[in-house]
Design a protein around this motif. Structure first.
Motif, PDB file in Angstrom:
ATOM      1  N   LEU A  31      44.553  32.646  21.862  1.00  0.00           N
ATOM      2  CA  LEU A  31      44.205  33.810  22.679  1.00  0.00           C
ATOM      3  C   LEU A  31      44.519  33.565  24.149  1.00  0.00           C
ATOM      4  N   SER A  32      44.253  32.353  24.600  1.00  0.00           N
ATOM      5  CA  SER A  32      44.469  32.050  26.018  1.00  0.00           C
ATOM      6  C   SER A  32      45.943  31.938  26.372  1.00  0.00           C
ATOM      7  N   SER A  33      46.793  31.664  25.399  1.00  0.00           N
ATOM      8  CA  SER A  33      48.213  31.452  25.692  1.00  0.00           C
ATOM      9  C   SER A  33      49.022  32.735  25.670  1.00  0.00           C
ATOM     10  N   LYS A  34      48.382  33.851  25.323  1.00  0.00           N
ATOM     11  CA  LYS A  34      49.106  35.119  25.234  1.00  0.00           C
ATOM     12  C   LYS A  34      49.302  35.731  26.619  1.00  0.00           C
ATOM     13  N   ILE A  35      50.230  35.173  27.359  1.00  0.00           N
ATOM     14  CA  ILE A  35      50.560  35.672  28.693  1.00  0.00           C
ATOM     15  C   ILE A  35      52.047  35.977  28.741  1.00  0.00           C
ATOM     16  N   GLU A  36      52.373  37.213  29.035  1.00  0.00           N
ATOM     17  CA  GLU A  36      53.772  37.598  29.154  1.00  0.00           C
ATOM     18  C   GLU A  36      54.132  37.640  30.635  1.00  0.00           C
ATOM     19  N   LEU A  37      55.028  36.767  31.030  1.00  0.00           N
ATOM     20  CA  LEU A  37      55.455  36.737  32.427  1.00  0.00           C
ATOM     21  C   LEU A  37      56.545  37.787  32.632  1.00  0.00           C
ATOM     22  N   ASN A  38      56.223  38.808  33.407  1.00  0.00           N
ATOM     23  CA  ASN A  38      57.191  39.849  33.697  1.00  0.00           C
ATOM     24  C   ASN A  38      57.739  39.632  35.099  1.00  0.00           C
TER      25      ASN A  38
ATOM     26  N   ASN B 143      59.454  41.417  36.939  1.00  0.00           N
ATOM     27  CA  ASN B 143      59.491  42.578  37.820  1.00  0.00           C
ATOM     28  C   ASN B 143      58.185  42.752  38.588  1.00  0.00           C
ATOM     29  N   ILE B 144      57.191  41.968  38.216  1.00  0.00           N
ATOM     30  CA  ILE B 144      55.927  41.967  38.952  1.00  0.00           C
ATOM     31  C   ILE B 144      55.973  40.802  39.935  1.00  0.00           C
ATOM     32  N   ALA B 145      55.662  41.077  41.169  1.00  0.00           N
ATOM     33  CA  ALA B 145      55.761  40.049  42.212  1.00  0.00           C
ATOM     34  C   ALA B 145      54.914  38.832  41.848  1.00  0.00           C
ATOM     35  N   ALA B 146      55.432  37.655  42.156  1.00  0.00           N
ATOM     36  CA  ALA B 146      54.723  36.413  41.844  1.00  0.00           C
ATOM     37  C   ALA B 146      53.367  36.359  42.534  1.00  0.00           C
ATOM     38  N   ARG B 147      53.269  36.951  43.717  1.00  0.00           N
ATOM     39  CA  ARG B 147      52.003  36.928  44.449  1.00  0.00           C
ATOM     40  C   ARG B 147      50.922  37.681  43.685  1.00  0.00           C
ATOM     41  N   LYS B 148      51.329  38.701  42.908  1.00  0.00           N
ATOM     42  CA  LYS B 148      50.337  39.429  42.117  1.00  0.00           C
ATOM     43  C   LYS B 148      49.784  38.531  41.009  1.00  0.00           C
ATOM     44  N   TYR B 149      50.625  37.648  40.488  1.00  0.00           N
ATOM     45  CA  TYR B 149      50.136  36.706  39.483  1.00  0.00           C
ATOM     46  C   TYR B 149      49.123  35.747  40.105  1.00  0.00           C
ATOM     47  N   TYR B 150      49.404  35.332  41.328  1.00  0.00           N
ATOM     48  CA  TYR B 150      48.452  34.446  42.001  1.00  0.00           C
ATOM     49  C   TYR B 150      47.135  35.172  42.263  1.00  0.00           C
TER      50      TYR B 150
ATOM     51  N   SER C  31      45.993  37.586  40.413  1.00  0.00           N
ATOM     52  CA  SER C  31      45.383  37.692  39.091  1.00  0.00           C
ATOM     53  C   SER C  31      44.726  36.372  38.685  1.00  0.00           C
ATOM     54  N   GLY C  32      45.351  35.243  39.098  1.00  0.00           N
ATOM     55  CA  GLY C  32      44.772  33.937  38.778  1.00  0.00           C
ATOM     56  C   GLY C  32      43.404  33.752  39.394  1.00  0.00           C
ATOM     57  N   ARG C  33      43.244  34.195  40.622  1.00  0.00           N
ATOM     58  CA  ARG C  33      41.930  34.084  41.271  1.00  0.00           C
ATOM     59  C   ARG C  33      40.894  34.953  40.563  1.00  0.00           C
TER      60      ARG C  33
ATOM     61  N   LEU D 276      39.669  32.183  29.489  1.00  0.00           N
ATOM     62  CA  LEU D 276      40.189  32.485  30.822  1.00  0.00           C
ATOM     63  C   LEU D 276      40.593  31.229  31.586  1.00  0.00           C
ATOM     64  N   TYR D 277      39.798  30.172  31.479  1.00  0.00           N
ATOM     65  CA  TYR D 277      40.167  28.925  32.150  1.00  0.00           C
ATOM     66  C   TYR D 277      41.489  28.388  31.597  1.00  0.00           C
ATOM     67  N   MET D 278      41.629  28.416  30.281  1.00  0.00           N
ATOM     68  CA  MET D 278      42.871  27.916  29.678  1.00  0.00           C
ATOM     69  C   MET D 278      44.050  28.831  30.003  1.00  0.00           C
ATOM     70  N   ARG D 279      43.803  30.127  30.085  1.00  0.00           N
ATOM     71  CA  ARG D 279      44.868  31.052  30.451  1.00  0.00           C
ATOM     72  C   ARG D 279      45.341  30.785  31.882  1.00  0.00           C
ATOM     73  N   PHE D 280      44.382  30.507  32.737  1.00  0.00           N
ATOM     74  CA  PHE D 280      44.713  30.183  34.126  1.00  0.00           C
ATOM     75  C   PHE D 280      45.587  28.932  34.185  1.00  0.00           C
ATOM     76  N   MET D 281      45.194  27.913  33.440  1.00  0.00           N
ATOM     77  CA  MET D 281      45.968  26.669  33.462  1.00  0.00           C
ATOM     78  C   MET D 281      47.350  26.857  32.838  1.00  0.00           C
ATOM     79  N   THR D 282      47.428  27.641  31.757  1.00  0.00           N
ATOM     80  CA  THR D 282      48.730  27.899  31.134  1.00  0.00           C
ATOM     81  C   THR D 282      49.667  28.614  32.097  1.00  0.00           C
ATOM     82  N   LEU D 283      49.122  29.618  32.790  1.00  0.00           N
ATOM     83  CA  LEU D 283      49.946  30.410  33.701  1.00  0.00           C
ATOM     84  C   LEU D 283      50.473  29.583  34.863  1.00  0.00           C
ATOM     85  N   PHE D 284      49.602  28.750  35.452  1.00  0.00           N
ATOM     86  CA  PHE D 284      49.996  28.081  36.687  1.00  0.00           C
ATOM     87  C   PHE D 284      50.446  26.634  36.505  1.00  0.00           C
ATOM     88  N   LEU D 285      50.360  26.121  35.303  1.00  0.00           N
ATOM     89  CA  LEU D 285      50.932  24.802  35.032  1.00  0.00           C
ATOM     90  C   LEU D 285      52.265  24.887  34.301  1.00  0.00           C
TER      91      LEU D 285
END
Length: 421
Positions: free
Chosen positions: A28-35, A37-44, A46-48, A69-78
């Motif tokens: 569940l935590s790994s289901k992140i689709e990196l798009n 077309n969305i600015a990278a700053r918006k992902y940051y 979203s991370g907060r 959520l903690y694991m999703r955060f780590m997956t996204l930014f690691l």
């Protein structure tokens, strides 16, 4: 959200072993689709918000959602964010904030994982015990039923033989009408009908029975089932919203939200210009509560609206500890619907927050609707669309968007309006 489990009947019989349940959370935590077309700053940004929500879940002892959520955060930014083409444009200060957060989140996630494994192990053991008890009860019932069927003729034969013995050796007692009316209370009369030989069985106990009357002890097997107890407050469940088929968290919206927004947009509406605002709020008891309507600096036309200086919005949200829950905008002369441009805007919100809503107000027709992209169809259609701007069509058989079913209007809740224009 916590639940108190008071008996083993509430434990899922098909409960998975502890490690497999952890693996489910990781999926569940790994289901992140990196798009891209969305600015990278918006992902940051979203991370907060992920960390903010995870902290709330931890305080509420909803460890499963916190761990996801903690694991999703780590997956996204690691693992993921480095692949974004706009990654290098993110200010170094903002990236450093996330790096520090990653160092803090890692031990927290490991600690939560340990607690979850302990809870899952307890529940798994209780589930196994429950299954064993159920199997024992089924075998016992089958055996008793079999014995009852097989023993009925033999019991009748023994009873008949015993009566025959009595009739041959002694005088058969007369059963008076009292027994016929009340079989549990009768008198045994010897053949001479002498008054002093009357025996009333209602007045006898084990100590007063005559020695020539055989006594029988009725044995009764009782299965005293002490049902195991689990404290559900230590084991939060993944939230299930019974009013929404997509299992989304419920969003509580202030009853005066659209009214206040239309008041702020009145001048633009009069000039046939669109107005947009951002919805923000907090997480509490697994519900998302809209508390603020923020109207950023913007420029509008009759059918579009572009926000500016989003940093002001982010800074305000950080100070107030607010998470983004959706957006709202007007159609000054048209009805309430989602245009192709609106769909792509909504996608950027819903990708970050699955429950994010889009409110479209049509003041000319006095209507306002709450929309969202359908999770199993609309999101994928927009993700695959090659047109990122301008009005265009989406050829599809299913509904790309629909009326949101996971929101509730609360007339007792008043929105805070913050206008940055």
């Amino acid at each position: 959200m916590s639940h108190n489990l008071t008996n083993s009947e509430d434990i899922n019989e098909d409960i998975l072993p502890p490690e497999k349940r952890i693996q489910t959370l990781l999926l569940l935590s790994s289901k992140i689709e990196l798009n891209t077309n969305i600015a990278a700053r918006k992902y940051y940004r979203s991370g907060r918000e992920m960390i903010s929500m995870a902290d709330v879940y931890t305080k509420e002892n909803n460890l499963e959602q916190a761990y996801i959520l903690y694991m999703r955060f780590m997956t996204l930014f690691l693992e993921t964010i480095n692949e974004h083409p706009d990654y290098k444009n993110v200010p170094i200060e903002e990236r450093n904030l996330n790096y520090r957060a990653l160092r803090e989140v890692l031990p927290i996630a490991e600690n939560i994982k340990t607690k979850l494994l302990e809870q899952y192990s307890t529940e798994y053991e209780l589930c196994q015990e429950r299954k064993a008890l159920q199997e024992f009860k089924e075998k016992r019932d089958k055996k008793l039923l079999s014995l009852e069927k097989n023993d009925t003729p033999s019991i009748q034969n023994v009873t008949q033989k015993h009566l025959n013995t009595i009739s041959n050796n002694t005088t058969v007692p007369e059963l008076n009408n009292t027994y016929l009316n009340n079989p549990t209370s009768f008198e045994l009369r010897p053949s001479d009908h002498s008054e002093h030989n009357l025996i009333n069985f209602n007045e006898l106990d084990d100590n007063t029975l005559p020695s020539n009357i055989p006594t029988h002890s009725n044995s009764k097997i009782e299965f005293n089932q002490h049902k195991p107890i689990v404290d559900r407050s230590t084991k939060p469940m993944l939230y299930k919203n019974t009013t929404c088929p997509y299992n989304l968290r419920q969003i509580i919206v202030p009853g005066n939200l659209t009214k206040r927004f239309l008041e702020q947009a009145q001048r633009n509406t009069f000039n046939n210009l669109e107005t947009c605002g951002i919805l923000a709020g907090k997480l509490s008891s697994n519900c998302l509560i809209v508390t603020h309507l923020m109207i950023p600096k913007q420029s509008g036309t009759s059918d579009s609206c572009t926000t500016m200086n989003e940093e002001d919005i982010f800074e305000f949200q950080d100070k107030q500890d607010l998470i983004t829950l959706g957006w709202i905008h007007t159609h000054p002369t048209q009805t309430s619907f989602m245009s192709s441009v609106d769909l792509h805007t909504q996608y950027s919100y819903q990708l970050m927050m699955p429950e994010a809503i889009a409110i479209v107000c049509a003041p000319k027709y006095n209507e306002s609707n709450f929309f969202f992209l359908t999770p199993y169809h609309g999101l994928q259609v927009i993700a695959d669309c090659k047109f990122f701007s301008g009005f265009h069509t989406h050829n599809t058989d299913g509904d790309i968007y629909a009326i949101a079913e996971h929101y509730v209007l609360d007339d007792n809740l008043l929105v805070n309006v913050v206008d940055f224009r």
